[in-house]
Design a protein around this motif. Structure first.
Motif, short mmCIF file in Angstrom:
data_model
loop_
_atom_site.label_atom_id
_atom_site.label_comp_id
_atom_site.label_asym_id
_atom_site.label_seq_id
_atom_site.Cartn_x
_atom_site.Cartn_y
_atom_site.Cartn_z
N PRO A 51 -12.39 3.53 0.45
CA PRO A 51 -12.35 3.29 1.89
C PRO A 51 -13.61 2.60 2.40
O PRO A 51 -14.73 2.97 2.04
N ARG A 94 -2.89 1.43 2.02
CA ARG A 94 -4.22 1.72 1.51
C ARG A 94 -4.15 2.97 0.62
O ARG A 94 -3.85 4.06 1.09
N GLY A 103 -7.81 9.57 0.78
CA GLY A 103 -7.33 9.10 2.06
C GLY A 103 -8.43 8.41 2.85
O GLY A 103 -9.61 8.45 2.50
N GLN A 104 -8.03 7.80 3.95
CA GLN A 104 -8.96 7.01 4.76
C GLN A 104 -9.79 7.85 5.72
O GLN A 104 -10.71 7.33 6.35
N ARG A 132 -13.51 11.31 2.04
CA ARG A 132 -13.00 9.92 2.00
C ARG A 132 -13.89 8.99 1.20
O ARG A 132 -13.39 8.04 0.57
N VAL A 158 -0.82 1.00 9.34
CA VAL A 158 -1.50 1.37 8.10
C VAL A 158 -0.72 2.50 7.43
O VAL A 158 -0.35 3.48 8.08
N ASP A 170 -1.42 5.20 4.78
CA ASP A 170 -2.58 5.84 4.16
C ASP A 170 -2.10 6.77 3.05
O ASP A 170 -1.50 7.82 3.31
N SER A 179 -3.05 9.01 -0.33
CA SER A 179 -4.10 9.69 -1.08
C SER A 179 -3.56 10.10 -2.44
O SER A 179 -2.44 10.61 -2.55
#
Length: 397
Positions: free
Chosen positions: A98, A122, A127-128, A133, A195, A197, A199
């Protein structure tokens, strides 16, 4: 290209597994996938695992149907090319740490302003957002922190890993789902791009069934249980006389009765206390001993034949040799023939899932580094002289 995703353009700015695997699946179903690679080296997966004449066999699989353009991300002119490509794209997939794309000038705010319809997928370790992060994350760490390693293996052994990159691949599947949902929203006029996101940790955690409520309400911490399936019985891995192993899932009520009849234990099958799963779980050791007593007295071929006749789900544990030789895999087009550079023939996995009207297709294997650079730059309106200048300046390769 044809398929249900024909007309969808995908920019892949990713390396190794998670983002490239997600983009590969989109490419197999007709999306135009443009893979951004660094000059000289390209994606490191080109050198991972087993190589054939200097190139990874995994690369040819992971990047089939993709177009490779080699761009220097340290060059402002290279960043400008990516922006121009993204202006006409539907999806951008990345798996950097990130903040990395933001430092390059390719963050969400920049790309969304250029192309409000763009979906940005992403993929990262954690995660963002959140306190973790900025930690580096690989699939193995996602498997560890997502809960699956703790519940895998023998009770008295070290928690093992699966022999593949499971955490990365699970993230890829979630990335594809998220990308398609987001694109559908745009294509049906419900809103702009967004977005997605993903993970690695959360992708593994999403598979962990009732782990959380069992702990919260009952204080139960699910442990490693070897080849069995805790709380569901009988479902385990059993030895056979010839040294093999067979997985038997006799855990539904009617299947359990058929299993007991097949192994000559109608006394157990007709016992009321084993009629439902909770009663079987309370006596799982007895059931497993009865089943193993039968399987260990028979060769694996006999075990499988008897259980198939009884309509009991069972299967032996396949090696890659078993998979390649299996007629079901072959008839389902799961073992395909591909051609590598130089005309070398090699078997490759088929495409999943199977669509009846618009099935996935393989048009080419993973391309040489920068194989489509000229084509893609020309598609941006660049003349040959400009393309050659960018090559001379080290912007593209």
């Amino acid at each position: 290209m044809s398929g249900p995703l024909k007309g969808i353009r995908v920019i892949e700015i990713g390396t190794l597994i998670a983002a490239p695997f997600a983009a590969r699946m989109l490419a197999e179903f007709g999306a135009e996938v443009i893979k951004i690679e660094a000059p000289d080296t390209g994606d490191p997966i080109r050198k991972w695992r087993k190589l054939h004449e200097g190139t990874s066999l995994w690369w040819y699989l992971q990047s089939r149907n993709k177009k490779s353009i080699s761009i220097n991300l340290k060059s402002p002119a290279g960043i400008d090319i990516i922006k121009r490509l993204a202006t006409d794209a539907d999806i951008l997939i990345e798996n950097f740490k990130p903040g990395a794309l933001e430092k390059l000038g390719l963050g969400w705010d920049v790309l969304h302003a250029l192309n409000p319809a763009l979906t940005m997928v992403r993929i990262s370790g954690y995660g963002q957002t959140g306190p973790y992060r900025d930690r580096p994350g690989f699939g193995a760490i996602g498997e560890a922190m997502g809960g699956i390693r703790f519940t895998t293996g023998e009770p008295d052994g070290v928690p093992p890993r699966v022999g593949i990159s499971l955490g990365d691949s699970l993230a890829s599947l979630h990335a594809v789902m998220g990308a398609l949902m987001a694109v559908l929203r745009v294509k049906t006029g419900q809103g702009q791009g967004q977005v997605v996101d993903v993970s690695l940790v959360e992708s593994v955690f999403n598979l962990m069934e009732s782990l959380i409520p069992e702990y919260d309400l009952l204080g139960h911490v699910r442990q490693r249980s070897g080849g069995s399936l805790p709380g569901i019985a009988p479902s385990n891995t059993y030895p056979t006389r010839d040294g093999g192993y067979v997985v038997i899932a006799g855990n539904s009520d009617p299947i359990f009765k058929r299993l007991m009849q097949a192994i000559g234990r109608t006394d157990i099958g007709n016992d009321p206390k084993f009629a439902r799963n909770d009663g079987r779980v309370a006596n799982v050791a007895l059931l497993d001993a009865a089943i193993a007593g039968w399987t260990s007295s028979q060769p694996i071929a006999t075990v499988l034949a008897v259980l198939e006749q009884a309509a009991v789900p069972a299967g032996r544990i396949y090696s890659v040799q078993d998979i390649v030789a299996d007629p079901h895999y072959q008839q389902r087009d799961m073992i395909l023939s591909a051609e590598l550079p130089g005309g070398v023939k090699v078997k490759m996995p088929g495409i999943v899932p199977k669509l009846s009207e618009t099935p996935g297709e393989i048009h080419w294997q993973g391309p040489a580094l920068g194989a489509h650079t000229d084509e893609l730059l020309a598609g941006l309106g660049m003349q040959l002289a400009e393309i050659e200048r960018l090559k001379q300046e080290g912007v593209v390769q």
